[in-house]
Design an enzyme around this catalytic site. Sequence first.
Site, mmCIF file in Angstrom:
data_model
loop_
_atom_site.group_PDB
_atom_site.id
_atom_site.type_symbol
_atom_site.label_atom_id
_atom_site.label_comp_id
_atom_site.label_asym_id
_atom_site.label_seq_id
_atom_site.Cartn_x
_atom_site.Cartn_y
_atom_site.Cartn_z
ATOM 1 N N GLY A 19 -23.533 -24.444 -4.824
ATOM 2 C CA GLY A 19 -23.246 -23.087 -4.393
ATOM 3 C C GLY A 19 -24.135 -22.106 -5.117
ATOM 4 N N PHE A 21 -23.350 -20.168 -7.437
ATOM 5 C CA PHE A 21 -23.044 -20.122 -8.861
ATOM 6 C C PHE A 21 -23.744 -21.228 -9.631
ATOM 7 C CE2 PHE A 21 -19.971 -22.904 -6.846
ATOM 8 C CZ PHE A 21 -19.983 -24.008 -7.669
ATOM 9 N N GLY A 22 -24.085 -22.334 -8.953
ATOM 10 C CA GLY A 22 -24.625 -23.525 -9.600
ATOM 11 C C GLY A 22 -24.199 -24.742 -8.817
ATOM 12 N N VAL A 24 -21.195 -28.404 -8.806
ATOM 13 C CA VAL A 24 -20.152 -29.239 -9.413
ATOM 14 C C VAL A 24 -20.675 -30.660 -9.433
ATOM 15 C CG1 VAL A 24 -17.801 -30.110 -9.242
ATOM 16 C CG2 VAL A 24 -18.305 -27.732 -8.614
ATOM 17 N N LYS A 39 -18.258 -28.267 -13.647
ATOM 18 C CA LYS A 39 -18.746 -27.088 -12.929
ATOM 19 C C LYS A 39 -19.828 -26.447 -13.791
ATOM 20 C CE LYS A 39 -17.006 -22.813 -10.785
ATOM 21 N NZ LYS A 39 -15.771 -22.009 -10.556
ATOM 22 N N ASP A 130 -7.263 -15.990 -4.301
ATOM 23 C CA ASP A 130 -8.291 -16.613 -3.459
ATOM 24 C C ASP A 130 -7.780 -17.921 -2.870
ATOM 25 O OD1 ASP A 130 -10.714 -16.800 -2.169
ATOM 26 O OD2 ASP A 130 -11.776 -17.666 -3.879
#
Length: 371
Positions: A19, A21-22, A24, A39, A130
């Site tokens: 993603g 963000f980085g 997993v 993560k 969320d």
Amino acid sequence: MEFPFAIGNYLYKGTKEKGCFGAVAKCVCRRTRQAVAVKVLLNNNISIEKELDILATLNRLPPEKYNIVKFIEYFTSQQARCMVFEILDQSLRQVLKLRTSLPLIELRPITQQLLVSLYGLRTAGVIHADLRPANIMKVHDCRPCYVVKLGDFGHAGYAGRMGCDDVIQPLKYRAPEVSLGYKVTHAADMWSLGCTLTECFTGSDLFCDDSIYNNLRSIIKLLGLPSRKVLKYGALCEELFVPADHYSQWRLKSPEELCRTVGHTPETSESPLENCSTLESIFQDSSLQMASPERRDRMVFADLIKRLLDTNPRTRLTPTEALYHPFVTMVHLANDNSRYSDWARDLMAGSLEGHTTASDLCPPPRSAADQ
């Protein structure tokens, strides 16, 4: 994105998800040989201090009792920040991509376990903010998808400290009071649960998510106006609604009226289920016999969804109330010996074996007999 052979004290075995963000990574702990999910956050602009604090709070519950993904540790490695969790299987989003939708007999144990999760969060004073299929993880075991845990607390916060601007989840899961700038409470997660369960059963989004205006328009069309307090005190209400002396006479502005307020005309769109006349009609199936157990199950499920999607956050179902709702307790199927009812009971019993039940948490609410 490529990882080194080792990430801290963990051996890299493959990438589970990528993603913005980085990623997993699936790893194995060198010391314990335990498989974990790491993560790896490469975007240094993302603050994770609040998430780490939330995870520490939830680890004290303990998380296993409340069907919450277990957080193991945090460390930094080669300028990357790493959060280690127990490893789980697919998300419900991935399950839906393969199967499109889930029948009620499978959705019931998932519903029960998520209600236990939300009960735990409420006990800890945490709002997930969320809740959606992508953040509900199937536990990896021999059973298909009936054992799940709630994960991804990157947008979570403490009740009483969260503002509406802190909620950035997709609009199709967002409670109307949050979109209107009223306030964020535990009730917002219950709304998200109602949207999620409907999507899992129908395979379609219930509400539009391309703009706040279209989202509210689709909600009002199916469920009616938000509550009096939300309309009176929501920071964005007068921007989006034409007020009146009595709240029931308020109305959503037309696209032309909104253009005069905000300077542009919103594009109009429709959700796949928007043309249904009522919320209950979404769950009906004319091919089912009137007295069939599946038809009764659909009616009871529709009632649960209607109460989860109450536009008044103060009267929306709480986790305790929902855990004792007939859809979860199956009282409407108790005296039925059909194949459908037997299968439903077997799946529920098998999924909950060794897991937390309503009686482990709280007595039934006083109004349970009237549900």
